[in-house]
Design an enzyme around this catalytic site. Structure first.
Site, PDB file in Angstrom:
ATOM      1  N   ASP A 115      24.799  31.768 -17.910  1.00 38.88           N
ATOM      2  CA  ASP A 115      23.765  32.943 -18.568  1.00 38.88           C
ATOM      3  C   ASP A 115      23.809  34.580 -17.608  1.00 38.88           C
ATOM      4  OD1 ASP A 115      20.379  32.684 -19.052  1.00 38.88           O
ATOM      5  OD2 ASP A 115      20.688  33.413 -16.958  1.00 38.88           O
TER       6      ASP A 115
ATOM      7  N   CYS B 174       0.783  -0.826   0.041  1.00 43.02           N
ATOM      8  CA  CYS B 174      -0.248   0.175   0.036  1.00 43.02           C
ATOM      9  C   CYS B 174       1.027   1.166   0.085  1.00 43.02           C
ATOM     10  CB  CYS B 174      -1.291  -0.096   0.757  1.00 43.02           C
ATOM     11  SG  CYS B 174      -1.828  -1.495   1.540  1.00 43.02           S
TER      12      CYS B 174
END
Length: 503
Positions: free
Chosen positions: A442, A38
């Site tokens: 960047d 489960c």
């Protein structure tokens, strides 16, 4: 396995007893007295501790002989991050398996793509995942089949094909072995809320909250290519190429649910599993925001941003080749200009689709169509046009493999004219979903990470970002967002007013 997600057996048991939704998908609970496994949130009665075993993934539980619970449905859990932070080979193997690497090829072929031997790959999976690659692939196919059985009205024959099984007989045998019943028994309990038309399939894609849908939507909207993508109140929609034609997909948020909704129209059943897998990567649904937040919270620059938007994810790109092309078009220009160039490219080299409507009229150019396209009137430089042609030819000649390891992909991209480290890291971040990717070149990042009124060099940014590892990709997304929203947080230093976020 001695621990799962950094938790020992006693900590796992406490998490089991808490039924805290934040542990959903991080581990699975198997009960020896019932033979069922489960999710941690399962509402069933607590089992005795002596009857409980813990597993890192559904595949590991099923490999040990346990059946999935039909009450909490492990296949509906958020993508398990159990292997994140483990061996790079395992991470890449899991990505390739999710992309269908074992649907038609062997474990030996997968190991060859990873540059390791098959026996070593099996040992790594046993150590980090708790199941073999074949078991992982089988679980992936069966869980997807259960989703189709319970959420759609597709015939079982088509579901078998969609889930990657070669025949209904193989599908029925595998299903009975795992679930202890035939597929039609689950079809009898199908939910009525996800109705689909004759040509449309609707699926739920679960995530681990919180999830910043507004940021994801806005990020993709700012970069949407006219004719290929559309982002509005209905969600993110686009055209995708499929075997024998095309499909239209739309991804939207489900109010009140920890899940996104994926609508697919026009795709053959055999393409559904791949489309769902790509959508999970693009929208970063396997991420664990709590884990990322803990790792980045102490950083004086990124920490305040993470606390402000804890559900921010890495916004992915649908296709790696498309992402690389767009990165080239976006070099040294604004996001809007890059989108304009991309739209012109689509008009020039894209495929017009039949029945295109509502702004979705073209497929993005293929490497073959781009390699032979005349790019003189796109408005880009001759050098950039030559780079696009070289990129397309490298893919056609198989000198460039987007499924390769990030380091190998970066080297192959850097070997092409007009492509440097920034493009390679950008592709790794958005197209491969690498959580530690960092485009050091960047300009936005170099200014955001620098002391006031200065700019870091690429090397200095790399050194500064070591404190963000192994989640540098999430730090990048937070900094890009902060740069594009100057009033978002007054505590962030040196937010440049005129610096544009990258494409």
């Amino acid at each position: 396995m001695e621990s799962i997600s950094g938790l020992d057996s006693e900590a796992l048991n406490r998490a089991r007893l808490s039924r805290d939704a934040r542990f959903d998908g991080k581990f699975y609970i198997a009960v020896t007295s019932t033979g069922i496994y489960c999710r941690p949130i399962c509402p069933s009665r607590y089992a005795k501790r002596s009857n409980v075993r813990f597993f890192a993934s559904p595949a590991a539980a099923e490999a040990a002989g346990f059946r999935p619970c039909l009450r909490c449905r492990p296949e509906a859990a958020p993508g398990t991050p159990a292997w994140l932070g483990t061996a790079a080979v395992v991470r890449r193997a899991m990505r390739l398996i999710s992309e269908g690497a074992l649907d038609e090829h062997s474990v030996e072929a997968l190991a060859g793509r990873l540059g390791v031997g098959a026996r070593h790959l099996l040992r790594l999976f046993g150590r980090h995942v708790g199941a073999s690659p074949i078991a992982v692939a089988q679980t992936r196919r069966l869980h997807f089949a259960v989703c189709l059985l319970t959420e759609t009205s597709l015939p079982i024959t088509q579901i078998a094909m969609a889930a990657g099984f070669g025949s209904c007989r193989r599908f029925n045998d595998a299903f009975r072995h795992t679930y202890g019943r035939p597929p039609r028994d689950l079809r009898a309990g199908r939910r009525g809320g996800a109705a689909d038309g004759a040509e449309e399939v609707v699926l739920r894609l679960a995530y681990r909250p919180p999830y910043d849908w507004s940021h994801m939507r806005d990020f993709l909207a700012a970069r949407a290519i006219t004719g290929v993508e559309r982002v509005d109140a209905r969600g993110y929609a686009r055209t995708v190429a499929c075997e024998g034609g095309h499909a239209l997909i739309c991804v939207s948020a489900l109010p009140g649910k920890d899940a996104l909704e994926l609508r697919v129209r026009g795709a053959p059943p055999t393409a559904l599993l791949q489309l769902a897998s790509v959508a999970r990567r693009v929208f970063d649904l396997a991420a664990d925001p709590a884990r990322v937040g803990v790792e980045l919270a102490t950083d004086p620059l990124v920490g305040p941003l993470v606390r402000q938007r804890p559900g921010l994810r890495i916004a992915g790109a649908w296709d790696a080749f498309e992402c690389a092309v767009r990165a080239v078009l976006g070099q040294q220009v604004s996001v809007a200009a890059g989108c304009t160039f991309a739209a012109r490219l689509v008009e020039r080299a894209g495929v017009v689709i039949r029945g295109g409507a509502d702004g979705l009229t073209h497929l993005f150019p293929t490497p073959a169509s781009l390699a032979g396209a005349n790019l003189e009137t796109l408005g880009i430089t001759r050098t950039r046009a030559a780079t696009l042609h070289a990129l397309a030819r490298a893919v056609l000649e198989r000198r460039l493999d987007f499924s390769a390891a990030p380091e190998a992909l970066a080297a192959a991209l850097a070997a092409l004219p007009g492509i440097g480290p920034w493009t390679a890291q950008y592709v790794a971040l958005r197209a491969l979903g690498e959580p530690d990717a960092l485009p050091t070149g960047d300009l936005v990042l170099r200014r955001m990470a620098a002391p006031e009124r200065s700019t870091l060099s690429a090397r200095e940014l790399d050194q500064r970002a070591r404190e963000w590892q192994p989640w540098r990709g999430y730090a990048v997304m937070h900094l890009w967002r902060a740069a594009g929203n100057p009033g978002a947080n007054n505590n962030v230093r040196n937010r440049p007013a005129r610096v544009r976020a990258r494409a």
